[in-house]
Design an enzyme around this catalytic site. Structure first.
Site, PDB file in Angstrom:
ATOM      1  N   GLU A  90     -43.520  24.534  25.997  1.00 32.72           N
ATOM      2  CA  GLU A  90     -43.923  24.863  24.635  1.00 32.72           C
ATOM      3  C   GLU A  90     -42.691  24.998  23.749  1.00 32.72           C
ATOM      4  O   GLU A  90     -42.048  26.051  23.731  1.00 32.72           O
ATOM      5  CB  GLU A  90     -44.677  26.192  24.631  1.00 32.72           C
ATOM      6  CG  GLU A  90     -45.912  26.183  25.505  1.00 32.72           C
ATOM      7  CD  GLU A  90     -46.921  27.187  24.999  1.00 32.72           C
ATOM      8  OE1 GLU A  90     -48.030  26.766  24.686  1.00 32.72           O
ATOM      9  OE2 GLU A  90     -46.578  28.382  24.889  1.00 32.72           O
ATOM     10  N   HIS A 122     -44.874  33.576  28.095  1.00 31.12           N
ATOM     11  CA  HIS A 122     -45.079  32.913  26.803  1.00 31.12           C
ATOM     12  C   HIS A 122     -43.926  33.306  25.864  1.00 31.12           C
ATOM     13  O   HIS A 122     -43.432  34.431  25.930  1.00 31.12           O
ATOM     14  CB  HIS A 122     -46.428  33.333  26.215  1.00 31.12           C
ATOM     15  CG  HIS A 122     -46.815  32.517  25.025  1.00 31.12           C
ATOM     16  ND1 HIS A 122     -46.311  32.765  23.766  1.00 31.12           N
ATOM     17  CD2 HIS A 122     -47.610  31.425  24.904  1.00 31.12           C
ATOM     18  CE1 HIS A 122     -46.797  31.858  22.924  1.00 31.12           C
ATOM     19  NE2 HIS A 122     -47.591  31.037  23.589  1.00 31.12           N
ATOM     20  N   SER A 147     -49.101  23.397  18.684  1.00 30.53           N
ATOM     21  CA  SER A 147     -49.891  22.694  17.657  1.00 30.53           C
ATOM     22  C   SER A 147     -50.610  21.454  18.186  1.00 30.53           C
ATOM     23  O   SER A 147     -50.763  20.464  17.485  1.00 30.53           O
ATOM     24  CB  SER A 147     -49.012  22.339  16.451  1.00 30.53           C
ATOM     25  OG  SER A 147     -48.507  23.527  15.873  1.00 30.53           O
ATOM     26  N   GLY A 195     -47.765  27.250  16.589  1.00 35.17           N
ATOM     27  CA  GLY A 195     -48.401  27.855  15.425  1.00 35.17           C
ATOM     28  C   GLY A 195     -47.809  27.395  14.099  1.00 35.17           C
ATOM     29  O   GLY A 195     -48.073  27.991  13.054  1.00 35.17           O
ATOM     30  N   ASN A 234     -55.235  29.641  24.960  1.00 30.52           N
ATOM     31  CA  ASN A 234     -54.630  30.962  24.833  1.00 30.52           C
ATOM     32  C   ASN A 234     -55.132  31.575  23.524  1.00 30.52           C
ATOM     33  O   ASN A 234     -54.692  31.189  22.447  1.00 30.52           O
ATOM     34  CB  ASN A 234     -53.096  30.793  24.812  1.00 30.52           C
ATOM     35  CG  ASN A 234     -52.364  32.095  24.570  1.00 30.52           C
ATOM     36  OD1 ASN A 234     -52.968  33.169  24.542  1.00 30.52           O
ATOM     37  ND2 ASN A 234     -51.047  32.011  24.402  1.00 30.52           N
ATOM     38  N   TRP A 235     -56.069  32.491  23.655  1.00 35.91           N
ATOM     39  CA  TRP A 235     -56.698  33.060  22.452  1.00 35.91           C
ATOM     40  C   TRP A 235     -55.774  34.063  21.756  1.00 35.91           C
ATOM     41  O   TRP A 235     -56.092  34.539  20.673  1.00 35.91           O
ATOM     42  CB  TRP A 235     -58.040  33.741  22.809  1.00 35.91           C
ATOM     43  CG  TRP A 235     -59.076  32.805  23.355  1.00 35.91           C
ATOM     44  CD1 TRP A 235     -58.918  31.463  23.634  1.00 35.91           C
ATOM     45  CD2 TRP A 235     -60.433  33.120  23.700  1.00 35.91           C
ATOM     46  NE1 TRP A 235     -60.091  30.948  24.125  1.00 35.91           N
ATOM     47  CE2 TRP A 235     -61.045  31.932  24.170  1.00 35.91           C
ATOM     48  CE3 TRP A 235     -61.205  34.294  23.654  1.00 35.91           C
ATOM     49  CZ2 TRP A 235     -62.375  31.890  24.602  1.00 35.91           C
ATOM     50  CZ3 TRP A 235     -62.529  34.247  24.082  1.00 35.91           C
ATOM     51  CH2 TRP A 235     -63.101  33.050  24.542  1.00 35.91           C
ATOM     52  N   LYS A 236     -54.691  34.433  22.413  1.00 39.31           N
ATOM     53  CA  LYS A 236     -53.737  35.410  21.866  1.00 39.31           C
ATOM     54  C   LYS A 236     -54.494  36.682  21.425  1.00 39.31           C
ATOM     55  O   LYS A 236     -55.492  37.030  22.051  1.00 39.31           O
ATOM     56  CB  LYS A 236     -52.915  34.782  20.738  1.00 39.31           C
ATOM     57  CG  LYS A 236     -52.234  33.473  21.202  1.00 39.31           C
ATOM     58  CD  LYS A 236     -51.198  32.951  20.285  1.00 39.31           C
ATOM     59  CE  LYS A 236     -50.588  31.683  20.880  1.00 39.31           C
ATOM     60  NZ  LYS A 236     -49.539  31.095  20.055  1.00 39.31           N
ATOM     61  N   GLU A 238     -43.890  34.226  22.934  1.00 38.96           N
ATOM     62  CA  GLU A 238     -44.148  35.435  22.143  1.00 38.96           C
ATOM     63  C   GLU A 238     -43.859  36.685  22.972  1.00 38.96           C
ATOM     64  O   GLU A 238     -43.409  37.703  22.451  1.00 38.96           O
ATOM     65  CB  GLU A 238     -45.601  35.429  21.626  1.00 38.96           C
ATOM     66  CG  GLU A 238     -45.767  34.406  20.508  1.00 38.96           C
ATOM     67  CD  GLU A 238     -47.139  33.777  20.400  1.00 38.96           C
ATOM     68  OE1 GLU A 238     -48.112  34.323  20.948  1.00 38.96           O
ATOM     69  OE2 GLU A 238     -47.249  32.716  19.749  1.00 38.96           O
TER      70      GLU A 238
HETATM   71  P1  PGA Z   1     -50.536  26.745  19.023  1.00 42.35           P
HETATM   72  O1  PGA Z   1     -50.029  27.740  20.159  1.00 42.35           O
HETATM   73  O2  PGA Z   1     -51.418  25.721  19.695  1.00 42.35           O
HETATM   74  O3  PGA Z   1     -51.287  27.619  18.054  1.00 42.35           O
HETATM   75  O4  PGA Z   1     -49.320  26.116  18.423  1.00 42.35           O
HETATM   76  C1  PGA Z   1     -49.692  27.264  21.430  1.00 42.35           C
HETATM   77  C2  PGA Z   1     -49.363  28.447  22.324  1.00 42.35           C
HETATM   78  O5  PGA Z   1     -48.658  29.349  21.918  1.00 42.35           O
HETATM   79  O6  PGA Z   1     -49.835  28.489  23.490  1.00 42.35           O
END
Ligand code: PGA
Length: 253
Positions: free
Chosen positions: A170, A98, A216, A176, A9-11, A100
C-alpha cells in the site's frame, strides 16, 4: 496456485447497525455473482465482528477479518483485543501493520514481527501491510524501503510460516488520496517483493504468497491493476464501504 483475495478495510467507519446492513448486502451480492476462486474478506471494527460473523455464517467465499489485534496472548492490557478473542468470533484474517497504525500508533517493524508471531500461533492469517511514503517514492528508493520492511518483520519466519502470510503493498501516497499507483508501478513493486521473498525462501515458496495492492483501488481501476502477473488482489479502504462497488472490484478478476 496462490489465492486471489479482495479484502475490505472498513477502518473506523460504520456503527453496529450500519455494519450489519453492509455485511448483509455484500453477502447477498457475492452469493449470486462472485466466482468461487476469489476470496472476499470483510474487516469491520471490533464491536461489529461478532454480528458480522453471524451474517457471514457459512457463506463459501466471504471471510471475516479484523483490523488489528494485540501482540500479547492475554492479560492486563486495558482496551485491547487478543487473537483468541478474534478466533472466538471466527475471524480468519487480521490486518497487521497498516500504515495508519504505523503512523498514528507508533507501530515499528520489530513490534510487528512480534505481532505476526502471535497471529500465526493462533492460526489466523496476517494481512501484512507495507508501503512507502511520498518522499521515498520521489527519491526513487521505494524498493529498498519496502523490502526492508518485509525483512525486518517477516524474515524470522520459517518456510511453513511465511506461506501463511498475505502481503498488502500500500503506497502511502495512494491511500485515501484518490491517487492510484499505475498498474505498471503496482506490478513492478509486487514483482520486487516476490523476488525478495524468493531470495530468502526460494521461488516455489514465493510463488505461493498472495500479494495484494491497496491505495484508492476501486471498481473502475481494479481490472487494470489486477492484470499484473504478481498482483493477486486488493486491500480496499473507501470503496469497500459500498457493497456493490466492493463486490465489483472482486469481479474484476
Ligand atoms: P483506500 O485505503 O482504498 O481508501 O485508499 C486503502 C487502505 O488503507 O487499505
Amino acid at each position: 496456485m496462490r489465492s486471489k483475495i479482495v479484502a475490505g478495510n472498513w477502518k473506523m467507519n460504520k456503527n453496529l447497525v450500519e455494519a450489519k446492513a453492509l455485511a448483509s448486502e455484500i453477502v447477498n451480492i457475492a452469493r449470486d455473482e462472485l466466482k468461487d476462486d476469489v476470496k472476499l474478506v470483510v474487516c469491520p471494527p471490533f464491536i461489529s465482528l461478532s454480528a458480522v460473523s453471524s451474517i457471514l455464517g457459512d457463506t463459501q467465499n466471504v471471510f471475516l477479518g479484523a483490523q488489528n489485534c494485540n501482540d500479547n496472548k492475554a492479560g492486563a492490557y486495558t482496551g485491547e483485543i487478543s487473537v483468541d478473542m478474534l478466533t472466538s468470533v471466527c475471524a480468519s484474517f487480521v490486518i497487521i501493520g497498516h500504515s495508519e497504525r504505523r503512523e498514528y500508533f507508533g507501530e515499528t517493524d520489530d513490534f510487528l514481527a512480534k505481532k505476526v508471531d502471535t497471529v500465526l500461533a493462533a492460526s489466523i492469517t496476517p494481512i501484512f501491510c507495507c508501503g512507502e511514503p511520498l518522499e521515498i517514492r520521489e527519491a526513487e528508493t521505494q524498493y529498498k524501503y519496502v523490502t526492508d520492511q518485509i525483512t525486518a518483520s517477516l524474515f524470522h519466519l520459517n518456510e511453513e510460516q511465511i506461506k501463511k502470510i498475505v502481503i498488502a503493498y500500500e503506497p502511502i501516497w495512494a491511500i485515501g488520496t484518490g491517487k492510484t499507483a499505475s498498474a505498471e508501478q503496482a506490478q513492478q513493486m509486487h514483482a520486487e517483493i516476490r523476488k525478495h521473498l524468493a531470495s530468502k525462501y526460494g521461488e516455489s515458496v514465493a510463488s505461493e504468497i498472495s500479494i495484494l495492492y491497496g491505495g484508492s483501488c476501486k471498481a473502475s481501476n481494479a481490472k487494470e491493476i489486477f492484470s499484473g502477473e504478481d498482483v493477486d488482489g486488493g486491500l480496499i479502504g473507501g470503496a469497500s464501504l459500498v457493497a456493490r462497488e466492493f463486490v465489483d472490484i472482486a469481479k474484476s478478476f
